[in-house]
Design an enzyme around this catalytic site. Structure first.
Site, PDB file in Angstrom:
ATOM      1  N   GLY A 179       0.822  -1.210   0.000  1.00 52.86           N
ATOM      2  CA  GLY A 179       0.000   0.000   0.000  1.00 52.86           C
ATOM      3  C   GLY A 179       0.849   1.250   0.000  1.00 52.86           C
ATOM      4  O   GLY A 179       1.724   1.401   0.845  1.00 52.86           O
ATOM      5  N   SER A 180       0.621   2.171  -0.928  1.00 53.85           N
ATOM      6  CA  SER A 180       1.544   3.292  -1.047  1.00 53.85           C
ATOM      7  C   SER A 180       1.003   4.356  -1.996  1.00 53.85           C
ATOM      8  O   SER A 180      -0.153   4.325  -2.406  1.00 53.85           O
ATOM      9  CB  SER A 180       2.899   2.786  -1.546  1.00 53.85           C
ATOM     10  OG  SER A 180       2.728   1.994  -2.709  1.00 53.85           O
ATOM     11  N   ARG A 181       1.896   5.274  -2.367  1.00 52.95           N
ATOM     12  CA  ARG A 181       1.538   6.395  -3.230  1.00 52.95           C
ATOM     13  C   ARG A 181       2.774   6.806  -4.032  1.00 52.95           C
ATOM     14  O   ARG A 181       3.908   6.696  -3.546  1.00 52.95           O
ATOM     15  CB  ARG A 181       1.059   7.560  -2.357  1.00 52.95           C
ATOM     16  CG  ARG A 181       0.823   8.897  -3.053  1.00 52.95           C
ATOM     17  CD  ARG A 181       0.485   9.927  -1.990  1.00 52.95           C
ATOM     18  NE  ARG A 181       0.276  11.263  -2.514  1.00 52.95           N
ATOM     19  CZ  ARG A 181      -0.823  11.987  -2.295  1.00 52.95           C
ATOM     20  NH1 ARG A 181      -1.808  11.485  -1.579  1.00 52.95           N
ATOM     21  NH2 ARG A 181      -0.938  13.203  -2.775  1.00 52.95           N
TER      22      ARG A 181
END
Length: 222
Positions: A179-181
Site C-alpha cells: 500500500g503506497s503512493r
C-alpha cells in the site's frame, strides 16, 4: 504460465510455502491459512510484463488511481524553484506495486526522507510520510520528479537507482511494500492526458505527450 514476481517477494513467498508444508499435516487450518497467505504474497509482488510506448511520451510510474492533480512547487529536497504539475497516484494493496521509470534520461538526485505513515491517499502524505524523491533529467534538459511514498501499511521503500545512472522509460526501478503512493511532478508546459479518478497502468498509460506525437504505435515489452 510464467511465474514472475519482484525479487523482494521471494523471501515472503518461499517462507510461507515452507511453513504451510510443515504445518498442513499437523495443523490443517493453519496450513491452509499459510497457503492462502502464499498466494497473497505472490499476488502482491507480481511483476507483469508491460507494453511500453517507445515514442517521446511520459508514462505512469505506477499502477493505481489518480487521487489529485494540481500545481505545486517541487519538494524542497530537489532545490528546484519552478512550479510543476503534480499528479498523485494511490496504490491500494491489490495494485501491482512495482514502480517504473516515467521518462528516459539520467538520474540527477535521489533523496530519502524518513517520515510518518499516514494513509497514502491523503494529501499530507506527500510531505509527512516516509518517501524517496528521484529527479531525472530528460534529453531536452527538462527535470521530471517522482516520489515513492510509504503508506499506512507500507513500511519499506525499495529503490534500485543510483545518482548519474542512465534510465530507460518503462523499466523497473523499485517497489513500495503493502500500500503506497507515487507523486509525479511534470513541467507545467507538459500537457496532461489523464484525469482525477482514472486508473493508471505503470509503464503503459501515457500521462503526457509534450511533443504532440501524432501516431503513438511503437511499443516494447518490458
Amino acid at each position: 504460465m510464467h511465474l514472475r514476481i519482484h525479487n523482494e517477494g521471494w523471501v515472503y513467498l518461499i517462507s510461507s510455502i515452507i511453513l504451510s508444508i510443515i504445518t498442513l499435516p499437523f495443523f490443517p487450518i493453519i496450513g491452509i491459512f499459510l497457503l492462502i497467505l502464499s498466494f497473497s504474497f505472490y499476488y502482491f509482488f507480481r511483476d507483469p510484463i508491460r507494453s511500453v510506448p517507445m515514442d517521446d511520451v511520459v508514462v505512469s510510474p505506477a499502477d493505481g488511481q489518480v487521487v489529485s492533480i494540481n500545481e505545486s512547487f517541487a519538494p524542497n529536497e530537489c532545490k528546484l524553484k519552478e512550479q510543476f504539475n503534480k499528479i498523485s497516484i494511490f496504490l491500494n494493496i491489490f495494485n501491482v506495486h512495482v514502480n517504473r521509470i516515467p521518462i528516459s534520461g539520467y538520474v540527477k538526485s535521489i533523496n530519502y526522507i524518513p517520515g510518518k505513515f499516514f494513509n497514502a491517499s491523503l494529501d499530507k502524505a506527500s510531505n509527512d510520510n516516509e518517501r524517496n524523491i528521484i529527479v531525472v533529467e530528460a534529453s531536452n534538459k527538462d527535470k521530471i520528479i517522482f516520489s515513492q511514498i510509504a503508506g499506512l501499511i507500507a513500511r519499506r521503500i525499495v529503490c534500485d537507482l543510483k545518482n548519474n545512472q542512465e534510465v530507460i522509460k518503462g523499466t523497473r526501478f523499485g517497489i513500495i511494500k503493502f500500500g503506497s503512493r507515487v507523486d509525479l511532478y511534470l513541467p507545467k508546459k507538459y500537457n496532461l492526458l489523464i484525469s482525477v479518478g482514472q486508473t493508471l497502468i505503470g509503464g503503459e498509460t501515457i500521462i503526457s505527450n509534450p511533443n504532440n506525437v501524432i501516431n503513438i504505435n511503437k511499443t516494447k515489452k518490458i
